[in-house]
Write a protein that holds these residues in place. Structure first.
Motif, PDB file in Angstrom:
ATOM      1  N   HIS A  83       0.475  -1.441   0.210  1.00 38.66           N
ATOM      2  CA  HIS A  83      -0.015  -0.182  -0.250  1.00 38.66           C
ATOM      3  C   HIS A  83       0.998   1.703  -0.137  1.00 38.66           C
ATOM      4  O   HIS A  83       0.704   2.111  -0.911  1.00 38.66           O
ATOM      5  N   ASN A  84       1.708   1.601   0.785  1.00 33.49           N
ATOM      6  CA  ASN A  84       3.049   2.854   1.055  1.00 33.49           C
ATOM      7  C   ASN A  84       3.641   2.701  -0.498  1.00 33.49           C
ATOM      8  O   ASN A  84       4.297   3.880  -0.690  1.00 33.49           O
ATOM      9  N   GLN A  85       4.240   1.380  -0.482  1.00 30.69           N
ATOM     10  CA  GLN A  85       4.944   1.759  -2.055  1.00 30.69           C
ATOM     11  C   GLN A  85       4.103   2.370  -3.018  1.00 30.69           C
ATOM     12  O   GLN A  85       4.469   2.690  -4.133  1.00 30.69           O
ATOM     13  N   ILE A  86       2.332   1.694  -3.748  1.00 33.83           N
ATOM     14  CA  ILE A  86       1.862   2.293  -4.378  1.00 33.83           C
ATOM     15  C   ILE A  86       1.794   4.331  -3.790  1.00 33.83           C
ATOM     16  O   ILE A  86       1.632   4.438  -5.090  1.00 33.83           O
ATOM     17  N   HIS A  87       1.496   4.805  -3.072  1.00 30.44           N
ATOM     18  CA  HIS A  87       1.636   5.795  -2.857  1.00 30.44           C
ATOM     19  C   HIS A  87       1.991   6.935  -2.963  1.00 30.44           C
ATOM     20  O   HIS A  87       2.775   7.842  -3.373  1.00 30.44           O
TER      21      HIS A  87
ATOM     22  N   LEU B 215       7.146  -7.847  -5.212  1.00 31.11           N
ATOM     23  CA  LEU B 215       5.935  -8.059  -4.225  1.00 31.11           C
ATOM     24  C   LEU B 215       4.637  -8.564  -5.005  1.00 31.11           C
ATOM     25  O   LEU B 215       4.256  -9.637  -3.852  1.00 31.11           O
ATOM     26  N   SER B 216       5.037  -9.077  -6.524  1.00 29.85           N
ATOM     27  CA  SER B 216       4.116 -10.202  -7.193  1.00 29.85           C
ATOM     28  C   SER B 216       4.284 -11.025  -6.867  1.00 29.85           C
ATOM     29  O   SER B 216       3.849 -12.063  -6.659  1.00 29.85           O
ATOM     30  N   VAL B 217       5.555 -11.296  -6.772  1.00 32.77           N
ATOM     31  CA  VAL B 217       5.964 -12.385  -6.161  1.00 32.77           C
ATOM     32  C   VAL B 217       5.536 -13.594  -4.801  1.00 32.77           C
ATOM     33  O   VAL B 217       4.943 -13.995  -4.920  1.00 32.77           O
TER      34      VAL B 217
ATOM     35  N   GLN C  90       1.674  -6.525  -8.602  1.00 27.31           N
ATOM     36  CA  GLN C  90       1.270  -4.931  -7.691  1.00 27.31           C
ATOM     37  C   GLN C  90       1.150  -4.443  -8.746  1.00 27.31           C
ATOM     38  O   GLN C  90       0.184  -3.071  -8.238  1.00 27.31           O
ATOM     39  N   THR C  91       1.680  -4.319  -9.806  1.00 25.39           N
ATOM     40  CA  THR C  91       1.295  -2.931 -10.615  1.00 25.39           C
ATOM     41  C   THR C  91      -0.315  -2.667 -11.234  1.00 25.39           C
ATOM     42  O   THR C  91      -0.546  -1.261 -11.284  1.00 25.39           O
ATOM     43  N   LEU C  92      -0.552  -3.604 -11.651  1.00 28.01           N
ATOM     44  CA  LEU C  92      -2.278  -4.160 -12.059  1.00 28.01           C
ATOM     45  C   LEU C  92      -2.827  -3.808 -10.593  1.00 28.01           C
ATOM     46  O   LEU C  92      -3.254  -2.382 -10.506  1.00 28.01           O
ATOM     47  N   TYR C  93      -2.719  -4.095  -9.270  1.00 29.16           N
ATOM     48  CA  TYR C  93      -3.243  -3.942  -8.162  1.00 29.16           C
ATOM     49  C   TYR C  93      -2.723  -1.928  -8.192  1.00 29.16           C
ATOM     50  O   TYR C  93      -4.035  -1.484  -7.585  1.00 29.16           O
TER      51      TYR C  93
END
Length: 288
Positions: free
Chosen positions: A64-68, A85-87, A93-96
């Motif tokens: 979540h923090n990586q996204i923002h 993170l994806s694995v 993660q990019t789609l999320y």
């Protein structure tokens, strides 16, 4: 000339904490599979439950923090971290990131005249008569209701580089888990329902982050929990009303921000719960 280590971090030295925790989480997942046959069921079952909880924790804190506020100042390092993170979590993660950004555009909005919401994760999307969805339906069915295809197709049109990286993340995730299955398919089979449980626990967490929030008032879009232990372990995810009000604010600053706007929050009727969001089902929640 070598780049100073602290300059590899885009926002704060405190971001070393989620970065190290992400590496620890990945190591934990590998250990569960690689050591599976040397462990007794007295260890496997508690570890599998911890694995499920850790998925929700990682999604709602590290991811979540990586996204923002992406942790690294170098784009390729952020891509690599997204891949990690994806694995670890088991989805792109990019789609999320796109799905989560839509969540912030809608802020758990109520359905419009066409019966849809801007926020694909809105607790009102599958509710009836303007009420939120049943908590257990939302928790255990969200995994099957999600339809990222349209979001991915829009990404292909607008950000083809991101769309290509989604394929890399999915492809690498599949390769890693195929390799782990070849090593010990029994371990993967046992962990699969706990992986689903982890995704469901993340939905449960999200439900109580918004149950009792006001979709029509920005300062009250989210529901907050100020439990010290929760916010220590989940990297201030409890400050959820503050986060939705200022989604680009770094996770280390939301506590101070809460003190600044406390009176405005009270005037706006911001809902506060005493427990972690994931334990919200233990509380009574009056209808609004």
């Amino acid at each position: 000339m070598a780049r100073p280590a602290y300059r590899l971090l885009a926002h704060s030295l405190w971001d070393i904490v989620p970065i190290l925790m992400a590496l620890a989480h990945f190591s934990f997942v590998l250990w569960l599979v690689l050591a599976f046959h040397s462990l007794s069921w007295w260890v496997i079952l508690p570890a599998a439950l911890l694995y499920a909880v850790s998925l929700s924790w990682s999604i709602n804190s590290i991811s979540h923090n990586q996204i923002h506020n992406a942790y690294f100042s170098l784009p390729w390092l952020n891509r690599a971290f997204d891949l990690l993170l994806s694995v670890t979590i088991g989805f792109s993660q990019t789609l999320y990131r796109d799905i989560h950004n839509r969540h912030h555009r809608g802020n758990s909005d109520r359905p419009g005249a066409d019966g849809t919401t801007v926020d694909p994760l809105s607790i009102y999307l599958h509710g009836r008569n303007g009420q939120p969805d049943n908590v257990w339906a939302y928790t255990f069915l969200s995994f099957f209701r999600d339809d990222p295809k349209a979001i991915y197709q829009e990404m292909q049109r607008k950000r083809p580089a991101d769309a290509r990286w989604v394929k890399v993340e999915i492809g690498m995730t599949v390769l890693v888990y195929v390799a782990l299955a070849l090593y010990d398919w029994h371990a993967l089979l046992v962990l699969l329902p706990f992986w689903y449980l982890g995704q469901s626990l993340s939905s449960l967490n999200g439900y109580y982050e918004h149950l009792g929030g006001n979709p029509d008032l920005p300062i009250a879009w989210g529901v907050s929990s100020y439990s010290r232990l929760y916010n220590l372990i989940w990297m201030n995810n409890g400050y959820h009303a503050e986060h939705h009000y200022r989604p680009k604010m770094h996770w280390t600053r939301v506590k101070a921000f809460h003190r600044e706007i406390r009176e405005q929050q009270r005037a706006g009727g911001v809902k506060v719960i005493p427990l972690a969001h994931g334990l919200g089902f233990l509380l009574k929640h009056p209808k609004r």
